[in-house]
Enzyme design. Structure first.
Site, PDB file in Angstrom:
ATOM      1  N   ALA A   1       3.182  -5.528  -4.510  1.00  0.00           N
ATOM      2  CA  ALA A   1       3.165  -6.148  -3.190  1.00  0.00           C
ATOM      3  C   ALA A   1       3.530  -5.074  -2.175  1.00  0.00           C
ATOM      4  CB  ALA A   1       4.180  -7.282  -3.141  1.00  0.00           C
TER       5      ALA A   1
ATOM      6  N   GLY B   1       3.248  -6.709  -8.365  1.00  0.00           N
ATOM      7  CA  GLY B   1       2.081  -7.549  -8.095  1.00  0.00           C
ATOM      8  C   GLY B   1       0.813  -6.969  -8.705  1.00  0.00           C
TER       9      GLY B   1
ATOM     10  N   GLU C   1       0.741  -8.037 -12.102  1.00  0.00           N
ATOM     11  CA  GLU C   1       0.458  -9.483 -12.106  1.00  0.00           C
ATOM     12  C   GLU C   1      -1.032  -9.765 -11.894  1.00  0.00           C
ATOM     13  OE1 GLU C   1       3.685 -10.105  -9.236  1.00  0.00           O
ATOM     14  OE2 GLU C   1       4.446 -11.661 -10.585  1.00  0.00           O
TER      15      GLU C   1
ATOM     16  N   GLU D   1      10.305  -5.242 -10.306  1.00  0.00           N
ATOM     17  CA  GLU D   1      10.907  -6.027  -9.224  1.00  0.00           C
ATOM     18  C   GLU D   1      12.428  -6.022  -9.254  1.00  0.00           C
ATOM     19  OE1 GLU D   1       8.117  -6.775 -10.706  1.00  0.00           O
ATOM     20  OE2 GLU D   1       6.719  -7.751  -9.324  1.00  0.00           O
TER      21      GLU D   1
HETATM   22  C1  3H9 Z   1       6.163  -6.894  -5.969  1.00  0.00           C
HETATM   23  O1  3H9 Z   1       5.119  -6.467  -6.340  1.00  0.00           O
HETATM   24  C2  3H9 Z   1       6.481  -8.347  -5.882  1.00  0.00           C
HETATM   25  C3  3H9 Z   1       5.485  -9.222  -6.554  1.00  0.00           C
HETATM   26  O2  3H9 Z   1       5.920  -9.577  -7.856  1.00  0.00           O
HETATM   27  C4  3H9 Z   1       5.400 -10.555  -5.860  1.00  0.00           C
HETATM   28  C5  3H9 Z   1       4.524 -10.676  -4.723  1.00  0.00           C
HETATM   29  C6  3H9 Z   1       4.354 -12.067  -4.247  1.00  0.00           C
HETATM   30  N1  3H9 Z   1       4.775  -1.153  -0.742  1.00  0.00           N
HETATM   31  O3  3H9 Z   1       6.812   6.735  -4.364  1.00  0.00           O
HETATM   32  P1  3H9 Z   1       5.868   7.545  -3.593  1.00  0.00           P
HETATM   33  C7  3H9 Z   1       4.924   3.966  -0.222  1.00  0.00           C
HETATM   34  S1  3H9 Z   1       7.407  -5.868  -5.458  1.00  0.00           S
HETATM   35  C8  3H9 Z   1       4.749  -0.394   0.360  1.00  0.00           C
HETATM   36  O4  3H9 Z   1       6.372   8.782  -2.935  1.00  0.00           O
HETATM   37  P2  3H9 Z   1       4.450   8.308  -5.971  1.00  0.00           P
HETATM   38  C9  3H9 Z   1       6.185   4.799  -0.173  1.00  0.00           C
HETATM   39  O5  3H9 Z   1       7.129   4.250   0.690  1.00  0.00           O
HETATM   40  C10 3H9 Z   1       6.722  -4.256  -5.558  1.00  0.00           C
HETATM   41  N2  3H9 Z   1       4.833   0.952   0.350  1.00  0.00           N
HETATM   42  O6  3H9 Z   1       4.559   7.907  -4.452  1.00  0.00           O
HETATM   43  C11 3H9 Z   1       5.668   6.129   0.290  1.00  0.00           C
HETATM   44  O7  3H9 Z   1       5.482   6.058   1.690  1.00  0.00           O
HETATM   45  P3  3H9 Z   1       5.705   7.338   2.624  1.00  0.00           P
HETATM   46  C12 3H9 Z   1       6.733  -3.782  -6.948  1.00  0.00           C
HETATM   47  C13 3H9 Z   1       4.929   1.553  -0.828  1.00  0.00           C
HETATM   48  O8  3H9 Z   1       3.051   8.702  -6.170  1.00  0.00           O
HETATM   49  C14 3H9 Z   1       4.289   6.206  -0.352  1.00  0.00           C
HETATM   50  O9  3H9 Z   1       3.950   4.864  -0.692  1.00  0.00           O
HETATM   51  N3  3H9 Z   1       6.251  -2.412  -6.944  1.00  0.00           N
HETATM   52  C15 3H9 Z   1       4.963   0.826  -2.024  1.00  0.00           C
HETATM   53  O10 3H9 Z   1       5.549   9.226  -6.338  1.00  0.00           O
HETATM   54  C16 3H9 Z   1       4.236   7.048  -1.601  1.00  0.00           C
HETATM   55  O11 3H9 Z   1       5.246   6.593  -2.499  1.00  0.00           O
HETATM   56  C17 3H9 Z   1       7.112  -1.391  -6.964  1.00  0.00           C
HETATM   57  O12 3H9 Z   1       8.297  -1.554  -6.955  1.00  0.00           O
HETATM   58  C18 3H9 Z   1       4.872  -0.591  -1.955  1.00  0.00           C
HETATM   59  N4  3H9 Z   1       4.872  -1.352  -3.057  1.00  0.00           N
HETATM   60  O13 3H9 Z   1       4.727   6.965  -6.770  1.00  0.00           O
HETATM   61  C19 3H9 Z   1       6.469  -0.037  -7.019  1.00  0.00           C
HETATM   62  N5  3H9 Z   1       5.081   1.705  -3.058  1.00  0.00           N
HETATM   63  O14 3H9 Z   1       4.684   8.338   2.172  1.00  0.00           O
HETATM   64  C20 3H9 Z   1       7.095   0.850  -6.023  1.00  0.00           C
HETATM   65  C21 3H9 Z   1       5.102   2.928  -2.514  1.00  0.00           C
HETATM   66  O15 3H9 Z   1       5.482   6.795   3.998  1.00  0.00           O
HETATM   67  N6  3H9 Z   1       6.418   2.134  -5.914  1.00  0.00           N
HETATM   68  N7  3H9 Z   1       4.994   2.852  -1.169  1.00  0.00           N
HETATM   69  O16 3H9 Z   1       7.100   7.785   2.380  1.00  0.00           O
HETATM   70  C22 3H9 Z   1       6.537   3.103  -6.837  1.00  0.00           C
HETATM   71  O17 3H9 Z   1       7.190   2.983  -7.853  1.00  0.00           O
HETATM   72  C23 3H9 Z   1       5.852   4.407  -6.531  1.00  0.00           C
HETATM   73  O18 3H9 Z   1       5.630   4.464  -5.165  1.00  0.00           O
HETATM   74  C24 3H9 Z   1       4.514   4.613  -7.262  1.00  0.00           C
HETATM   75  C25 3H9 Z   1       3.837   5.908  -6.694  1.00  0.00           C
HETATM   76  C26 3H9 Z   1       4.765   4.820  -8.750  1.00  0.00           C
HETATM   77  C27 3H9 Z   1       3.566   3.466  -7.034  1.00  0.00           C
END
Ligand code: 3H9
Length: 655
Positions: free
Chosen positions: A68, A107, A110, A130
């Site tokens: 998400a 998400g 999911e 999450e």
């Molecule tokens: C969820 O999904 C809830 C659902 O169950 C329910 C829904 C109803 N959103 O980490 P990076 C940005 S909860 C917005 O350096 P990498 C991050 O801030 C979510 N922004 O890259 C950064 O921005 P900036 C569950 C996001 O390649 C840029 O992307 N998901 C999100 O080292 C690059 O990020 C997670 O918890 C996001 N979801 O790693 C996953 N994710 O460049 C969280 C990242 O402006 N994310 N950004 O600073 C991660 O673990 C890592 O970002 C990922 C990529 C592995 C995806």
């Protein structure tokens, strides 16, 4: 059909009767409102087109879907909601297959779970992280995952938030197949199952699991949760999947998701998430290219130097270790090899990687060997003369453009830099012990450090997988300065009437893994004692000074390693020692202090305030760039509970 656009971020093209839907929402293909709307429009199109037999969903770039959009949390929700999109996918008449090209998180996982099949690319990973954001999956993760992989494995994945790679996903039943080209394979699967009864995850029965195995999996998660609510909620929801129908289970999950999303814990962990992404970014480094680093010299291969060497080797660099004698060099090499072996035994390293690391390592007794180094890190005894002599010597050995980094904890790196011919190439790299494990690294921007030297140190620390926090020059840098203020305040309260065990109990109940006095005992009391003795003559006599720690050291109580400190460890675990209680009472009486009682709330509030005040001073002095950097230092280096957001966050939004 030529490529169709379903929204700003979602496109599709038909390949042999299958609509391949691609989500292209940089940087991580998060499920923003536009992506959700695009997916719905793509399904509308697939439904309406008689010549489309099925759908494959994939992500552009190296990520499938990162989850998400976390930035949308806290804002009014926008339709279509993700659960509705997934409900539509699951019940779609034509097959929808996930082609998981990269990370499928939250998400994103999911979405994959709601599809009728999952093809994992070689770079795929699956995770429901999450709980790391203080929430639970909100779009069916806790209900669909156990239907596919069983309750115990689903408890593990949702409760810890850990990701699994393709092989494990296939073994668990989460991925149907691993393929080099997941899109082509997913399209093929869609064609193959079109017109047949589809495997709808929500309609599967949850596999029956052995009660003891479920209990063990749940206990494992709960024992690590330490006061954080979301892991326990994730476990509860997964267990409920065995007893509830899909509808009820989804409703319960959604209600829990919404309740937790608006909680303090979630706000704190979101703060930490964005704090980590902001760390190490400085306006003044915009457009500044780091110098190239391939070979790293490490002077001193004791515990700290060896840990740095292991982190550096495993990141792919060549390492030249330097010691003063042949014996010390051999011992240093053995120490590094031993650490690599341990990493291999615990599964963090393969045997092949260990061998490659060893092949890139030399440890010599001659500093002249450092000539080819692009970066030299010193990890020698923390003494100014030793370090300045070394840096002066390095001037005559390394190239003029090589970067010199000091790992000092307490010395002034500006003084070390001033001893060299090129102070602009000196930077601080303050690793935390054990350096091969701890993520935190304070990168010290000294008075003369050139911007590209700072950029080099940051890029290097990031390549090591560290969390680098930029810090100006001050005694103890960010972490130890705040820690000193924290310790001072705890000692004031003890002198005024709190017992050390009460202070520790209050901190541990609040979320710290260990109270401050127990931590001091673990670290040892003698180093701080020696420092206090050195500084005694300079101390302002009007400044409040608590003598209790000195009395402990004078009594030979140096902490855990001497069996006694603030506590007694003779029984093998920490126990309150009446001798310490008496020693504290005597110290109070000597100052005429009438002890008073402290509630746990007051103890925690005062300690948080002391940390936050010191943090504010660091910001005012320009030592720390942002409050969130201070939070990260305390969380990653000093056991501050992440789900409380750090001292600056906690004090800015008190409960
Ligand atoms: C969820 O999904 C809830 C659902 O169950 C329910 C829904 C109803 N959103 O980490 P990076 C940005 S909860 C917005 O350096 P990498 C991050 O801030 C979510 N922004 O890259 C950064 O921005 P900036 C569950 C996001 O390649 C840029 O992307 N998901 C999100 O080292 C690059 O990020 C997670 O918890 C996001 N979801 O790693 C996953 N994710 O460049 C969280 C990242 O402006 N994310 N950004 O600073 C991660 O673990 C890592 O970002 C990922 C990529 C592995 C995806």
């Amino acid at each position: 059909m030529a490529a169709a656009r379903f929204s700003e971020t979602v496109t599709g093209d038909v390949r042999d009767g299958v609509l391949v839907v691609t989500i292209d929402n940089p940087p991580v293909n998060a499920l923003s409102a536009d992506v959700r709307a695009g997916l719905m429009a793509a399904l509308d199109h697939a439904k309406a087109s008689a010549d489309i037999v099925g759908v494959a969903v994939t992500g552009a770039g190296r990520i499938f879907i990162g989850g998400a959009d976390i930035r949308e949390f806290g804002k009014p929700p926008v339709e279509p909601h993700l659960p509705d999109v997934l409900d539509r996918i699951e019940n779609f008449a034509k097959p929808v297959i996930a082609a998981i090209n990269g990370a499928a998180l939250g998400g994103g996982c999911e979405v994959a779970l709601a599809c009728h099949g999952r093809i994992a690319g070689e770079k795929a990973s699956f995770g429901l992280p999450e709980v790391k954001l203080g929430i639970v999956p909100g779009a069916g993760g806790t209900q669909r995952l156990p239907r596919l992989i069983g309750i115990p494995a689903a408890i593990d994945m949702t409760g810890t938030g850990r990701s699994v790679k393709p092989e494990e996903a296939a073994r668990l039943g989460l991925a149907d197949k691993i393929a080099a080209d997941p899109v082509t394979e997913a399209a093929q699967l869609a064609r193959a199952v079109a017109g047949t009864p589809l495997r709808r995850t929500g309609a599967l029965t949850v596999p029956v699991a052995d009660a003891a195995t479920v209990e063990a999996a749940a206990n494992k998660v709960l024992s690590k949760a330490r006061g954080q609510a979301s892991p326990g909620e994730a476990v509860r929801l997964v267990r409920a999947a065995a007893d509830m129908g899909l509808r009820d289970g989804l409703a319960e999950e959604r209600a829990t998701f919404i309740r937790l999303r608006d909680s303090r814990e979630a706000a704190a962990l979101r703060h930490v998430f964005f704090a980590e992404r902001a760390a190490g970014k400085l306006d003044k480094l915009d457009g500044v290219a780091p110098r190239e680093v391939k070979t790293v010299g490490i002077v001193g291969t004791g515990l700290m130097g060896a840990g740095i060497a292991v982190a550096t080797l495993t990141a792919g660099y060549r390492v030249i270790g330097v010691e003063q004698t042949e014996e010390a060099a051999a011992a240093g090499r053995d120490r590094i090899a031993g650490m690599l072996d341990k990493a291999m035994q615990s599964g963090r390293l393969t045997a092949a990687t260990r061998d490659q690391c060893l092949a890139r390592l030399t440890v010599a007794a001659d500093a002249g060997e450092l000539a080819p180094a692009d970066l030299v890190i010193e990890a020698v005894f923390d003494d100014l003369t030793v370090k300045t002599d070394l840096f002066r010597k390095l001037d005559g050995i390394v190239r003029a453009d090589a970067v010199l980094a000091t790992n000092t904890s307490y010395l002034n790196p500006d003084e070390i830099a001033a001893a060299t011919a090129h102070p602009e190439r000196v930077v601080g790299l303050h690793f935390f012990s054990p350096a091969n494990i701890m993520r935190l690294t304070e990168v010290v921007d000294c008075k003369a450090t050139a911007p590209d030297v700072l950029a080099t140190a940051l890029a290097f620390a990031k390549k090591l997988g560290k969390l680098p926090i930029v810090c100006g020059v001050t005694e103890g840098f960010i972490g130890n300065r705040i820690y000193s203020a924290y310790r001072r305040e705890a000692e004031f309260m003890v002198e005024d009437g709190a017992e050390p065990q009460d202070v520790d109990a209050a901190l541990e109940a609040w979320g710290f893994p260990m109270g401050i006095f127990a931590v001091n005992d673990m670290a040892g009391l003698e180093i701080a004692w020696a420092k206090r003795k050195r500084q005694a003559a300079m101390r302002d006599p009007k400044e409040r000074y608590v003598e209790i720690p000195d009395r402990l050291c004078e009594a030979g109580r140096f902490g855990r390693k001497s069996g006694r400190g603030w506590y007694d460890y003779s029984s093998g675990h920490r126990a309150v020692d009446p001798q310490v209680t008496a020693l504290i009472e005597t110290a109070r009486a000597a100052k005429g202090i009438v002890p008073r009682r402290f509630s746990s709330e007051e103890i925690v509030a005062r300690l948080l305030k002391a940390m936050a005040n010191e943090g504010s001073a660091l910001l005012a002095e320009g030592i720390a760039a942002r409050a969130s950097d201070i939070d990260l230092v305390m969380i990653n280096g000093y056991g501050f509970p992440a789900y409380k957001g750090g001292p600056m966050f906690a004090s800015a939004s008190p409960s």
